[in-house]
Design a protein around this motif. Structure first.
Motif, PDB file in Angstrom:
ATOM      1  N   HIS A  59     -25.228 -76.854  80.913  1.00 53.80           N
ATOM      2  CA  HIS A  59     -24.370 -76.514  79.774  1.00 53.80           C
ATOM      3  C   HIS A  59     -24.847 -75.213  79.106  1.00 53.80           C
ATOM      4  O   HIS A  59     -24.045 -74.337  78.786  1.00 53.80           O
ATOM      5  CB  HIS A  59     -24.354 -77.656  78.758  1.00 53.80           C
ATOM      6  N   VAL A  60     -26.156 -75.096  78.910  1.00 53.75           N
ATOM      7  CA  VAL A  60     -26.713 -73.881  78.299  1.00 53.75           C
ATOM      8  C   VAL A  60     -26.416 -72.670  79.173  1.00 53.75           C
ATOM      9  O   VAL A  60     -26.000 -71.610  78.688  1.00 53.75           O
ATOM     10  CB  VAL A  60     -28.236 -74.033  78.050  1.00 53.75           C
ATOM     11  N   LEU A  61     -26.603 -72.806  80.481  1.00 53.38           N
ATOM     12  CA  LEU A  61     -26.328 -71.702  81.403  1.00 53.38           C
ATOM     13  C   LEU A  61     -24.856 -71.301  81.368  1.00 53.38           C
ATOM     14  O   LEU A  61     -24.533 -70.112  81.282  1.00 53.38           O
ATOM     15  CB  LEU A  61     -26.739 -72.085  82.828  1.00 53.38           C
ATOM     16  N   ASN A  62     -23.962 -72.288  81.408  1.00 58.47           N
ATOM     17  CA  ASN A  62     -22.525 -71.993  81.366  1.00 58.47           C
ATOM     18  C   ASN A  62     -22.138 -71.307  80.065  1.00 58.47           C
ATOM     19  O   ASN A  62     -21.364 -70.339  80.066  1.00 58.47           O
ATOM     20  CB  ASN A  62     -21.706 -73.274  81.533  1.00 58.47           C
ATOM     21  N   THR A  63     -22.667 -71.787  78.938  1.00 60.22           N
ATOM     22  CA  THR A  63     -22.379 -71.178  77.640  1.00 60.22           C
ATOM     23  C   THR A  63     -22.887 -69.748  77.589  1.00 60.22           C
ATOM     24  O   THR A  63     -22.188 -68.845  77.111  1.00 60.22           O
ATOM     25  CB  THR A  63     -23.010 -72.016  76.511  1.00 60.22           C
ATOM     26  N   PHE A  64     -24.084 -69.527  78.094  1.00 57.84           N
ATOM     27  CA  PHE A  64     -24.663 -68.185  78.118  1.00 57.84           C
ATOM     28  C   PHE A  64     -23.818 -67.246  78.980  1.00 57.84           C
ATOM     29  O   PHE A  64     -23.483 -66.135  78.558  1.00 57.84           O
ATOM     30  CB  PHE A  64     -26.101 -68.246  78.649  1.00 57.84           C
ATOM     31  N   GLN A  65     -23.451 -67.684  80.175  1.00 56.24           N
ATOM     32  CA  GLN A  65     -22.656 -66.840  81.070  1.00 56.24           C
ATOM     33  C   GLN A  65     -21.292 -66.524  80.470  1.00 56.24           C
ATOM     34  O   GLN A  65     -20.804 -65.400  80.591  1.00 56.24           O
ATOM     35  CB  GLN A  65     -22.510 -67.507  82.437  1.00 56.24           C
TER      36      GLN A  65
END
Length: 115
Positions: free
Chosen positions: A94-100
């Motif tokens: 989730h953190v990676l998707n939000t960051f991207q």
């Protein structure tokens, strides 16, 4: 990490004292440090089945964690460990998707400003 005879060393070991039930287990995670230890401890402790969860790093020059879980109600310690790892993986995704997504939005805003 290759062993002496070229075999790949296990990343996870399960250490259980003789005579103890499967609800009281120490897991040894090789090639890990506080980053995983503290995050995983937090995720595992959220489970109502867990009485105790903690970890220690044996020595600063060794990159392994002793991760201890004690459960109640006859629940095997492997279950909250597995659930904690899956939940931690979901949070990281989730953190990676939000960051991207945010980087993508920022770049497209920058392109609009440049036009």
């Amino acid at each position: 990490m290759a062993g002496v005879d070229g075999e790949k060393k296990s990343v996870l070991e399960m250490v259980q004292a003789d005579g103890t039930d499967e609800g009281c287990v120490t897991f040894v995670l090789h090639e890990e440090d506080h980053t995983l230890g503290n995050s995983l401890r937090y995720m595992v402790m959220k489970s109502l089945d867990v009485d105790f969860c903690g970890y220690s790093i044996t020595h600063p020059s060794e990159s392994k964690i002793n991760f201890r879980i004690q459960t109640r109600g006859g629940v095997p310690a492997v279950e909250p460990l597995r659930r904690g790892l899956n939940e931690l993986s979901d949070v990281c995704q989730h953190v990676l998707n939000t960051f991207q997504r945010s980087v993508s939005e920022f770049r497209s805003q920058q392109e609009d400003v440049m036009d």
